[in-house]
Design an enzyme around this catalytic site. Structure first.
Site, PDB file in Angstrom:
ATOM      1  N   ASP A 152      45.183  14.534 -16.478  1.00 25.14           N
ATOM      2  CA  ASP A 152      44.288  15.425 -15.729  1.00 25.14           C
ATOM      3  C   ASP A 152      42.830  14.977 -15.783  1.00 25.14           C
ATOM      4  O   ASP A 152      42.259  14.792 -16.854  1.00 25.14           O
ATOM      5  CB  ASP A 152      44.426  16.825 -16.337  1.00 25.14           C
ATOM      6  CG  ASP A 152      43.832  17.919 -15.471  1.00 25.14           C
ATOM      7  OD1 ASP A 152      42.740  17.712 -14.919  1.00 25.14           O
ATOM      8  OD2 ASP A 152      44.471  18.973 -15.351  1.00 25.14           O
TER       9      ASP A 152
ATOM     10  N   SER B 241      41.799  17.462 -10.417  1.00 27.47           N
ATOM     11  CA  SER B 241      42.998  18.240 -10.701  1.00 27.47           C
ATOM     12  C   SER B 241      43.448  18.996  -9.436  1.00 27.47           C
ATOM     13  O   SER B 241      43.687  18.377  -8.409  1.00 27.47           O
ATOM     14  CB  SER B 241      42.741  19.181 -11.884  1.00 27.47           C
ATOM     15  OG  SER B 241      43.936  19.697 -12.399  1.00 27.47           O
TER      16      SER B 241
END
Length: 287
Positions: free
Chosen positions: A163, A41
């Site tokens: 993500d 991320s």
């Protein structure tokens, strides 16, 4: 200085990643680089800037100094773009125009860099690399950073991704598989933090938003359990001296913090904490 044979793992956390930026900027200023990097991320954004050896770049991206550089959309833009974050700005205009990313340095680096994504079809983590295509590299970074519900899925090679933190927030076991004896982990939460179970109301939102992706929904629902289990494992490894962990000693910023002074303060905390801990970290590497 030659690359140190070690793996550095970079947790995400959206704007909490500014802590990691500070820590890595200090390492880069000291010409300290590791052979392997795994970013998740916001940690993926930090990872690529570390591999391209661009101190200060992630900080500039995460602390916009003009209105045009603001990457969190207002209400109208969020509705129009179906995204709370201006992902085109972050992963296209920033690297190619406003805050240039050194693709040549990245692709020529001897460091091995993996960016963690979540495959929405399988619900599994994937550890992706790219060694020659700038557009695909930024697409992987975008996918790794695409928070569910507030940013769209990203299609890479015909597969939808979200993500990386959903499936593997802190990829310590992946780091162990790479085979390096030494592993450094940079977290963006305080010692002892554990995730809470998703509420029933939010579970309904996920089921509705991703009804075509049941494996992704299952992964999202299990995230707190897997994260907390991973944190317990990290604590054990740290106590035994098998890994080195750097984590904030102050209260972290919120994951969508926008106030420049607050972000700067958390960045400085990461920078100066790494400054104080580098000698200790180097001793760990030499053991």
């Amino acid at each position: 200085m030659a690359l140190k044979k070690a793996t550095i793992v970079l947790e995400g956390g959206a704007t909490r990643g500014i802590f990691t930026s500070g820590a890595l900027d200090y390492l880069m200023e000291q010409d300290i680089y590791f052979s392997d990097v795994i970013g998740v991320s916001a940690g993926a954004c930090n990872a690529v800037d570390y591999v391209s050896r661009q101190p200060g770049r992630t900080r500039e991206c995460m602390i916009p100094n003009t209105k045009d550089m603001k990457y969190i959309n207002g209400v109208k833009d969020t509705i129009r773009e179906k995204s709370l974050m201006n992902m085109d700005l972050i992963f296209d205009k920033y690297p190619n125009e406003l805050i240039p990313f050194d693709f040549d340095a990245y692709f020529q680096s001897e460091m091995h860099c993996e960016l963690v994504t979540t495959n929405c079809l399988t619900g599994n983590a994937e550890y992706m690399t790219e060694t020659e295509d700038p557009d695909r590299l930024m697409k992987i970074c975008r996918a790794s950073s695409s928070m569910p519900l507030v940013t769209p899925m990203v299609n890479i090679d015909g597969v939808p991704y979200l993500d990386g933190g959903l499936a593997d927030s802190v990829p310590i076991r992946r780091a162990q598989k790479l085979g390096n004896e030494k592993i450094i982990v940079i977290l963006t939460r305080n010692q002892g933090y554990r995730k809470k179970v998703i509420s029933t109301a939010v579970q309904k939102l996920y089921r509705q938003a991703y009804k075509s992706y049941p494996n992704a929904v299952r992964t999202i629902f299990r995230r707190s359990f897997i994260y907390n289990k991973t944190m317990n494992y990290l604590d054990q490894l740290e106590k035994r001296g098998e890994i080195y962990v750097l984590r904030p000693h102050v209260k972290p910023v919120s994951r969508l913090e926008q106030h420049p002074d607050v972000l700067h303060a958390f960045y400085e905390h990461g920078y100066h904490l790494m400054e104080r801990k580098t000698e200790e970290m180097l001793k760990y590497l030499e053991q």
